[in-house]
Every structure is written in structure tokens, then in C-alpha cells.
Design a protein around this motif. Structure first.
Motif, PDB file in Angstrom:
ATOM      1  N   GLY A  78       0.815  -1.206   0.000  1.00 24.42           N
ATOM      2  CA  GLY A  78       0.000   0.000   0.000  1.00 24.42           C
ATOM      3  C   GLY A  78       0.849   1.255   0.000  1.00 24.42           C
ATOM      4  O   GLY A  78       0.588   2.204  -0.764  1.00 24.42           O
ATOM      5  N   ALA A  79       1.876   1.277   0.844  1.00 25.09           N
ATOM      6  CA  ALA A  79       2.750   2.442   0.911  1.00 25.09           C
ATOM      7  C   ALA A  79       3.480   2.654  -0.415  1.00 25.09           C
ATOM      8  O   ALA A  79       3.574   3.785  -0.916  1.00 25.09           O
ATOM      9  CB  ALA A  79       3.757   2.263   2.045  1.00 25.09           C
ATOM     10  N   LEU A  85       1.650   6.455  -6.994  1.00 23.74           N
ATOM     11  CA  LEU A  85       0.622   7.411  -7.399  1.00 23.74           C
ATOM     12  C   LEU A  85       1.144   8.842  -7.299  1.00 23.74           C
ATOM     13  O   LEU A  85       0.844   9.677  -8.156  1.00 23.74           O
ATOM     14  CB  LEU A  85      -0.625   7.246  -6.529  1.00 23.74           C
ATOM     15  CG  LEU A  85      -1.435   5.956  -6.723  1.00 23.74           C
ATOM     16  CD1 LEU A  85      -2.635   5.957  -5.778  1.00 23.74           C
ATOM     17  CD2 LEU A  85      -1.905   5.802  -8.161  1.00 23.74           C
ATOM     18  N   ALA A  86       1.906   9.114  -6.241  1.00 25.18           N
ATOM     19  CA  ALA A  86       2.487  10.456  -6.089  1.00 25.18           C
ATOM     20  C   ALA A  86       3.402  10.776  -7.269  1.00 25.18           C
ATOM     21  O   ALA A  86       3.393  11.895  -7.798  1.00 25.18           O
ATOM     22  CB  ALA A  86       3.261  10.535  -4.780  1.00 25.18           C
ATOM     23  N   TYR A  87       4.180   9.779  -7.698  1.00 22.44           N
ATOM     24  CA  TYR A  87       5.074   9.965  -8.847  1.00 22.44           C
ATOM     25  C   TYR A  87       4.278  10.194 -10.131  1.00 22.44           C
ATOM     26  O   TYR A  87       4.651  11.042 -10.954  1.00 22.44           O
ATOM     27  CB  TYR A  87       5.980   8.741  -8.990  1.00 22.44           C
ATOM     28  CG  TYR A  87       6.896   8.794 -10.197  1.00 22.44           C
ATOM     29  CD1 TYR A  87       7.932   9.720 -10.262  1.00 22.44           C
ATOM     30  CD2 TYR A  87       6.713   7.920 -11.268  1.00 22.44           C
ATOM     31  CE1 TYR A  87       8.764   9.778 -11.367  1.00 22.44           C
ATOM     32  CE2 TYR A  87       7.545   7.967 -12.377  1.00 22.44           C
ATOM     33  CZ  TYR A  87       8.569   8.903 -12.426  1.00 22.44           C
ATOM     34  OH  TYR A  87       9.390   8.970 -13.523  1.00 22.44           O
ATOM     35  N   GLN A  88       3.171   9.461 -10.285  1.00 23.86           N
ATOM     36  CA  GLN A  88       2.331   9.635 -11.470  1.00 23.86           C
ATOM     37  C   GLN A  88       1.722  11.032 -11.507  1.00 23.86           C
ATOM     38  O   GLN A  88       1.637  11.658 -12.568  1.00 23.86           O
ATOM     39  CB  GLN A  88       1.222   8.576 -11.491  1.00 23.86           C
ATOM     40  CG  GLN A  88       1.699   7.155 -11.729  1.00 23.86           C
ATOM     41  CD  GLN A  88       2.352   6.988 -13.093  1.00 23.86           C
ATOM     42  OE1 GLN A  88       1.809   7.389 -14.107  1.00 23.86           O
ATOM     43  NE2 GLN A  88       3.534   6.383 -13.108  1.00 23.86           N
ATOM     44  N   VAL A  89       1.287  11.523 -10.346  1.00 21.38           N
ATOM     45  CA  VAL A  89       0.745  12.882 -10.276  1.00 21.38           C
ATOM     46  C   VAL A  89       1.836  13.895 -10.598  1.00 21.38           C
ATOM     47  O   VAL A  89       1.606  14.882 -11.310  1.00 21.38           O
ATOM     48  CB  VAL A  89       0.155  13.163  -8.876  1.00 21.38           C
ATOM     49  CG1 VAL A  89      -0.265  14.630  -8.750  1.00 21.38           C
ATOM     50  CG2 VAL A  89      -1.043  12.266  -8.613  1.00 21.38           C
ATOM     51  N   PHE A 193       1.663  15.613  -1.861  1.00 23.07           N
ATOM     52  CA  PHE A 193       1.970  15.684  -0.428  1.00 23.07           C
ATOM     53  C   PHE A 193       1.139  14.670   0.355  1.00 23.07           C
ATOM     54  O   PHE A 193       1.651  13.979   1.244  1.00 23.07           O
ATOM     55  CB  PHE A 193       1.707  17.100   0.082  1.00 23.07           C
ATOM     56  CG  PHE A 193       1.867  17.246   1.569  1.00 23.07           C
ATOM     57  CD1 PHE A 193       3.124  17.345   2.150  1.00 23.07           C
ATOM     58  CD2 PHE A 193       0.753  17.273   2.394  1.00 23.07           C
ATOM     59  CE1 PHE A 193       3.268  17.474   3.521  1.00 23.07           C
ATOM     60  CE2 PHE A 193       0.890  17.397   3.769  1.00 23.07           C
ATOM     61  CZ  PHE A 193       2.150  17.500   4.331  1.00 23.07           C
ATOM     62  N   VAL A 194      -0.150  14.570   0.020  1.00 19.41           N
ATOM     63  CA  VAL A 194      -1.040  13.651   0.739  1.00 19.41           C
ATOM     64  C   VAL A 194      -0.650  12.197   0.471  1.00 19.41           C
ATOM     65  O   VAL A 194      -0.576  11.384   1.401  1.00 19.41           O
ATOM     66  CB  VAL A 194      -2.511  13.895   0.351  1.00 19.41           C
ATOM     67  CG1 VAL A 194      -3.411  12.812   0.937  1.00 19.41           C
ATOM     68  CG2 VAL A 194      -2.964  15.256   0.852  1.00 19.41           C
ATOM     69  N   PHE A 195      -0.386  11.839  -0.787  1.00 17.97           N
ATOM     70  CA  PHE A 195       0.002  10.464  -1.114  1.00 17.97           C
ATOM     71  C   PHE A 195       1.277  10.061  -0.361  1.00 17.97           C
ATOM     72  O   PHE A 195       1.351   8.980   0.229  1.00 17.97           O
ATOM     73  CB  PHE A 195       0.224  10.306  -2.619  1.00 17.97           C
ATOM     74  CG  PHE A 195      -1.035  10.124  -3.413  1.00 17.97           C
ATOM     75  CD1 PHE A 195      -2.058   9.317  -2.953  1.00 17.97           C
ATOM     76  CD2 PHE A 195      -1.210  10.756  -4.636  1.00 17.97           C
ATOM     77  CE1 PHE A 195      -3.225   9.145  -3.678  1.00 17.97           C
ATOM     78  CE2 PHE A 195      -2.367  10.594  -5.373  1.00 17.97           C
ATOM     79  CZ  PHE A 195      -3.377   9.780  -4.892  1.00 17.97           C
ATOM     80  N   VAL A 196       2.280  10.928  -0.378  1.00 18.20           N
ATOM     81  CA  VAL A 196       3.531  10.627   0.310  1.00 18.20           C
ATOM     82  C   VAL A 196       3.310  10.566   1.819  1.00 18.20           C
ATOM     83  O   VAL A 196       3.836   9.673   2.504  1.00 18.20           O
ATOM     84  CB  VAL A 196       4.597  11.691  -0.037  1.00 18.20           C
ATOM     85  CG1 VAL A 196       5.858  11.472   0.807  1.00 18.20           C
ATOM     86  CG2 VAL A 196       4.952  11.627  -1.514  1.00 18.20           C
ATOM     87  N   GLY A 197       2.519  11.498   2.349  1.00 17.27           N
ATOM     88  CA  GLY A 197       2.245  11.526   3.781  1.00 17.27           C
ATOM     89  C   GLY A 197       1.537  10.274   4.267  1.00 17.27           C
ATOM     90  O   GLY A 197       1.905   9.699   5.309  1.00 17.27           O
TER      91      GLY A 197
END
Length: 204
Positions: A78-79, A85-89, A193-197
Motif C-alpha cells: 500500500g505504501a 501514485l504520487a510519482y504519477q501525479v 503531499f497527501v500520497f507521500v504523507g
């Protein structure tokens, strides 16, 4: 329990506000056909969350009971998925593309059904829930199915409220986005920020 639910709700709200295809579709329906059609579309999309929650609840709960190691591997997956996903964004364009031109008016039932099907048939939603939900269980040794449904219910409720608000305010929101060209860039970095957090929260 509240120590898990408050950050879960916060992250859920920020993610739901992100300019994804679902929220843009609701906004376009609200712009083209009025707030009632946008709200019904939002309800259809949110109702599909029940299906994804059920798949994750019963599948992951069985894994938790069988092996703590497998449960840790799910959280690790999951992490990593959230970081992906953060990288894709990060790689994506920050411009928000939407248009209400050429949108035909459908019956309210057709819109509800279309929203529901759009959500249920999107495998990315199930994968995201699999990545997102397990990290917020407050008692892994307790009734995990119930905990997953509580998380799913909270996610569904805030989705309805936010998507419904977007449907009602579709015209004003679209005008604001057109006038403020940097809004897409701000939302993009907020999403990263939210995905990484969340990924760090699940791991540590």
C-alpha cells in the motif's frame, strides 16, 4: 480509535477534492444539466464505494487472521503504491481539462446507474482502497470487517458531501478555475503531499 479516524478523514477529504476524473465528471454534469443531475451522479459514484469496501474488508480481514506477515506485506504494498501514485501525479500535467459542451441530458436513474458502474468497474479504486484502508485499522486483532466498513462509510459520506457541493457550485467552481490558472498546480502538489504523507503514515 479517533487517533486513526481523524487523519483518515483528513486524508480522504483532501484526496476527494483532488481533480480526478470522478469529481470533474460530477462538475461537468452540474454545469451542463443542473445541480440535480450532478448530485445524482455523485450519489451513484459514492454508492459504488460499498462494493470496493466489501472486497477489501472480507479479503484483507481473512489475510489478517491467517498471517501477520502477509498483513505487513499488504501495508508495505500500500505504501509503495501510494508513492507510485504520487510519482504519477508529479509527471502529469497540472492543467485541469473539462468541458460541458456536447453533454446530453440523461434521466436521473441513468446518471445514477452510470456513476455506480463507473466506480464499480474501476479496478484502480479497489487497488487504492487496498493500499489506503489497512493502514488506518485501529485494532487489527479485533473485528476488522466492521472497522473496514466504518472506514468505508466515512469515505462514502465525505464523498457524497464534497461531490454534492461540487455539483451545486459547478458553475462558480469552473469560473474560479478558469480565472486562477495556478489552482491546478496547487492541487497537484497537495495531492502529491497527501500520497507521500499517507505512505509514510502506513509504514511508520
Amino acid at each position: 480509535m479517533l487517533e486513526q479516524l481523524i487523519p483518515f478523514l483528513t486524508a480522504s477529504v483532501i484526496l476527494t477534492l483532488s481533480p480526478g476524473p470522478d469529481i470533474i465528471y460530477v462538475m461537468v454534469q452540474g454545469m451542463a444539466n443542473g445541480k440535480k443531475h450532478g448530485i445524482v451522479t455523485a450519489l451513484g459514484l459514492a454508492t459504488g464505494i460499498i462494493i470496493h469496501t466489501s472486497l477489501v474488508a472480507f479479503g484483507v480481514s481473512a489475510i489478517i487472521k491467517s498471517s501477520e506477515t502477509l498483513f505487513f506485506m499488504i501495508k508495505l504494498f500500500g505504501a509503495l503504491y501510494l508513492l507510485y501514485l504520487a510519482y504519477q501525479v508529479y509527471k502529469s500535467d497540472s492543467q485541469i481539462a473539462y468541458s460541458a459542451e456536447g453533454i446530453k441530458q440523461k434521466s436521473l436513474f441513468s446518471l445514477f446507474k452510470q456513476g455506480f458502474i463507473m466506480n464499480v468497474l474501476n479496478p484502480k479504486v479497489t487497488i487504492f482502497f487496498l493500499a489506503f484502508f489497512p493502514g488506518f485499522l485501529w485494532e487489527p486483532d479485533g473485528n476488522t470487517v466492521l472497522q473496514f466498513y466504518i472506514l468505508g462509510g466515512i469515505f462514502m459520506l465525505q464523498t457524497v458531501l464534497i461531490f454534492g457541493s461540487v455539483a451545486v457550485l459547478a458553475g462558480k467552481i469552473s469560473s474560479y478555475l478558469k480565472q486562477h490558472k495556478n489552482s491546478g498546480l496547487i492541487l497537484k502538489w497537495l495531492q502529491i503531499f497527501v500520497f507521500v504523507g499517507i505512505a509514510l503514515l502506513i509504514l511508520f
